[in-house]
Scaffold this motif. Structure first.
Motif, PDB file in Angstrom:
ATOM      1  N   LEU A 151       0.827  -1.208   0.000  1.00 34.13           N
ATOM      2  CA  LEU A 151       0.000   0.000   0.000  1.00 34.13           C
ATOM      3  C   LEU A 151       0.857   1.252   0.000  1.00 34.13           C
ATOM      4  O   LEU A 151       0.603   2.195  -0.765  1.00 34.13           O
ATOM      5  CB  LEU A 151      -0.919  -0.009   1.218  1.00 34.13           C
ATOM      6  CG  LEU A 151      -1.814   1.224   1.416  1.00 34.13           C
ATOM      7  CD1 LEU A 151      -2.709   1.436   0.208  1.00 34.13           C
ATOM      8  CD2 LEU A 151      -2.642   1.079   2.696  1.00 34.13           C
ATOM      9  N   ASP A 207       2.410   1.844  -3.409  1.00 34.84           N
ATOM     10  CA  ASP A 207       1.440   2.344  -4.381  1.00 34.84           C
ATOM     11  C   ASP A 207       1.084   3.806  -4.108  1.00 34.84           C
ATOM     12  O   ASP A 207       0.882   4.595  -5.046  1.00 34.84           O
ATOM     13  CB  ASP A 207       0.169   1.487  -4.342  1.00 34.84           C
ATOM     14  CG  ASP A 207       0.376   0.101  -4.926  1.00 34.84           C
ATOM     15  OD1 ASP A 207       1.430  -0.115  -5.563  1.00 34.84           O
ATOM     16  OD2 ASP A 207      -0.500  -0.762  -4.736  1.00 34.84           O
ATOM     17  N   LEU A 208       1.000   4.181  -2.842  1.00 36.38           N
ATOM     18  CA  LEU A 208       0.686   5.565  -2.502  1.00 36.38           C
ATOM     19  C   LEU A 208       1.786   6.508  -2.970  1.00 36.38           C
ATOM     20  O   LEU A 208       1.514   7.585  -3.521  1.00 36.38           O
ATOM     21  CB  LEU A 208       0.489   5.703  -0.989  1.00 36.38           C
ATOM     22  CG  LEU A 208      -0.793   5.099  -0.410  1.00 36.38           C
ATOM     23  CD1 LEU A 208      -0.752   5.132   1.120  1.00 36.38           C
ATOM     24  CD2 LEU A 208      -2.023   5.831  -0.914  1.00 36.38           C
ATOM     25  N   LYS A 252      -0.314   5.360  -7.515  1.00 37.52           N
ATOM     26  CA  LYS A 252      -1.201   4.338  -8.062  1.00 37.52           C
ATOM     27  C   LYS A 252      -2.442   4.138  -7.201  1.00 37.52           C
ATOM     28  O   LYS A 252      -3.378   3.458  -7.612  1.00 37.52           O
ATOM     29  CB  LYS A 252      -0.453   3.006  -8.186  1.00 37.52           C
ATOM     30  CG  LYS A 252       0.685   3.019  -9.196  1.00 37.52           C
ATOM     31  CD  LYS A 252       1.331   1.646  -9.273  1.00 37.52           C
ATOM     32  CE  LYS A 252       2.451   1.624 -10.304  1.00 37.52           C
ATOM     33  NZ  LYS A 252       3.093   0.280 -10.390  1.00 37.52           N
ATOM     34  N   SER A 253      -2.428   4.694  -6.010  1.00 40.52           N
ATOM     35  CA  SER A 253      -3.543   4.508  -5.093  1.00 40.52           C
ATOM     36  C   SER A 253      -3.775   5.796  -4.319  1.00 40.52           C
ATOM     37  O   SER A 253      -2.925   6.680  -4.280  1.00 40.52           O
ATOM     38  CB  SER A 253      -3.247   3.351  -4.130  1.00 40.52           C
ATOM     39  OG  SER A 253      -4.323   3.165  -3.242  1.00 40.52           O
ATOM     40  N   SER A 254      -4.949   5.880  -3.699  1.00 40.36           N
ATOM     41  CA  SER A 254      -5.286   7.054  -2.897  1.00 40.36           C
ATOM     42  C   SER A 254      -6.022   6.598  -1.647  1.00 40.36           C
ATOM     43  O   SER A 254      -6.856   5.694  -1.707  1.00 40.36           O
ATOM     44  CB  SER A 254      -6.161   8.020  -3.692  1.00 40.36           C
ATOM     45  OG  SER A 254      -6.567   9.112  -2.892  1.00 40.36           O
ATOM     46  N   GLN A 255      -5.691   7.211  -0.502  1.00 46.20           N
ATOM     47  CA  GLN A 255      -6.354   6.908   0.759  1.00 46.20           C
ATOM     48  C   GLN A 255      -6.715   8.196   1.465  1.00 46.20           C
ATOM     49  O   GLN A 255      -6.065   9.220   1.270  1.00 46.20           O
ATOM     50  CB  GLN A 255      -5.450   6.052   1.646  1.00 46.20           C
ATOM     51  CG  GLN A 255      -5.116   4.685   1.081  1.00 46.20           C
ATOM     52  CD  GLN A 255      -6.324   3.764   1.034  1.00 46.20           C
ATOM     53  OE1 GLN A 255      -6.676   3.137   2.014  1.00 46.20           O
ATOM     54  NE2 GLN A 255      -6.965   3.700  -0.109  1.00 46.20           N
ATOM     55  N   GLY A 271     -14.030   5.734  -1.888  1.00 48.03           N
ATOM     56  CA  GLY A 271     -14.057   4.560  -2.746  1.00 48.03           C
ATOM     57  C   GLY A 271     -15.192   4.597  -3.753  1.00 48.03           C
ATOM     58  O   GLY A 271     -15.056   4.092  -4.868  1.00 48.03           O
ATOM     59  N   GLU A 274     -11.322   3.855  -9.091  1.00 44.60           N
ATOM     60  CA  GLU A 274     -10.123   3.420  -9.810  1.00 44.60           C
ATOM     61  C   GLU A 274      -8.847   3.595  -8.997  1.00 44.60           C
ATOM     62  O   GLU A 274      -7.812   3.004  -9.313  1.00 44.60           O
ATOM     63  CB  GLU A 274      -9.996   4.181 -11.132  1.00 44.60           C
ATOM     64  CG  GLU A 274      -9.710   5.675 -11.009  1.00 44.60           C
ATOM     65  CD  GLU A 274     -10.924   6.511 -10.643  1.00 44.60           C
ATOM     66  OE1 GLU A 274     -10.780   7.708 -10.368  1.00 44.60           O
ATOM     67  OE2 GLU A 274     -12.046   5.927 -10.626  1.00 44.60           O
ATOM     68  N   LEU A 275      -8.904   4.396  -7.934  1.00 39.68           N
ATOM     69  CA  LEU A 275      -7.715   4.642  -7.105  1.00 39.68           C
ATOM     70  C   LEU A 275      -7.714   3.830  -5.808  1.00 39.68           C
ATOM     71  O   LEU A 275      -6.828   4.015  -4.974  1.00 39.68           O
ATOM     72  CB  LEU A 275      -7.607   6.135  -6.766  1.00 39.68           C
ATOM     73  CG  LEU A 275      -7.317   7.077  -7.933  1.00 39.68           C
ATOM     74  CD1 LEU A 275      -7.326   8.528  -7.463  1.00 39.68           C
ATOM     75  CD2 LEU A 275      -5.975   6.751  -8.572  1.00 39.68           C
ATOM     76  N   GLN A 276      -8.680   2.942  -5.660  1.00 44.44           N
ATOM     77  CA  GLN A 276      -8.799   2.203  -4.407  1.00 44.44           C
ATOM     78  C   GLN A 276      -8.095   0.846  -4.490  1.00 44.44           C
ATOM     79  O   GLN A 276      -8.269   0.107  -5.462  1.00 44.44           O
ATOM     80  CB  GLN A 276     -10.268   2.007  -4.042  1.00 44.44           C
ATOM     81  CG  GLN A 276     -11.048   3.297  -3.938  1.00 44.44           C
ATOM     82  CD  GLN A 276     -10.366   4.329  -3.056  1.00 44.44           C
ATOM     83  OE1 GLN A 276      -9.970   4.026  -1.943  1.00 44.44           O
ATOM     84  NE2 GLN A 276     -10.236   5.548  -3.571  1.00 44.44           N
ATOM     85  N   PRO A 277      -7.309   0.509  -3.464  1.00 46.24           N
ATOM     86  CA  PRO A 277      -6.592  -0.774  -3.440  1.00 46.24           C
ATOM     87  C   PRO A 277      -7.513  -1.903  -2.979  1.00 46.24           C
ATOM     88  O   PRO A 277      -7.445  -2.364  -1.829  1.00 46.24           O
ATOM     89  CB  PRO A 277      -5.465  -0.507  -2.439  1.00 46.24           C
ATOM     90  CG  PRO A 277      -6.049   0.489  -1.487  1.00 46.24           C
ATOM     91  CD  PRO A 277      -6.991   1.344  -2.294  1.00 46.24           C
TER      92      PRO A 277
END
Length: 212
Positions: free
Chosen positions: A29, A32-33, A37-40, A138, A143-146
């Protein structure tokens, strides 16, 4: 030293397995952040870390299943650090975020005036409520959620639940609740993606048949 070794030996193998898997998921995670590639949601992880700390310490005082929530404090801190490095640590305060903050305060006062059991109870409920900003994101940005990572964390919490000695607040309430939370967090962006697919199909169908 002997007391420390005895303390380590008393930790369930299920808990060691859950923390090992959680470590691998946090590594993925965070990578990816940092790569975008991801967002939280940073507020969710800030509140999760605070509530996990309250939950873990209050459970420890009751000699309950404390290992995973205390470990999650480190995990949440690592995610917040990655969000800060990637420049995505901005927090937006809404009515819901303030509600979750109130839950943190209730957990602390519950611990001070009602005992550790109530702190464990309220902090677990607070963790569930604090997950809403992430679930909301989410739905908005699926599309940005792991998704796979959250399914993985559902397994992590399931292992921690198995480590509990009985079905009680201090042994399995936290782990079982977080299984549900992680599954919902994973499924919501999947449903959102499917809705986009259905919407795109419908728009193409309408254009092709001249129904617009």
């Amino acid at each position: 030293m002997e007391t420390l070794w005895q303390f380590v030996r008393e930790i369930s193998p299920w808990n060691w397995a859950s923390v090992t898997l959680a470590t691998l998921l946090y590594i993925k995670l965070n990578r990816d952040l940092r790569r975008g590639k991801s967002s939280q949601n940073p507020l969710t992880f800030w509140l999760w870390g605070s509530l996990d700390g309250i939950n873990g310490l209050s459970t420890l005082l009751q000699k309950g299943n404390f290992f995973l929530p205390l470990y999650y404090v480190l995990g949440c801190a690592s995610v917040l650090r990655s969000l800060y490095i990637s420049g995505k640590a901005k927090v937006e305060w809404t009515r819901h975020e303030l509600t979750v903050l109130v839950m943190v305060i209730i957990s602390i006062f519950g611990w001070m005036y009602s005992g550790a059991w109530y702190a464990t109870l309220w902090s677990t409920i607070g963790v569930l409520v604090a997950g809403w900003p992430q679930i909301r994101d989410g739905w908005k940005e699926p599309e940005l959620q792991p998704i796979r990572i959250y399914f993985g964390f559902a397994v992590v919490n399931g292992l921690a639940t198995l480590a509990g000695k009985e079905w009680s607040v201090v042994e399995r309430f936290y782990g079982a609740s977080c299984v549900v939370l992680c599954l919902v967090t994973a499924v919501v962006p999947m449903v959102a993606k499917r809705q986009d697919d259905i919407r795109n199909f419908w728009e193409v169908f309408v254009d092709d048949w001249g129904l617009n």
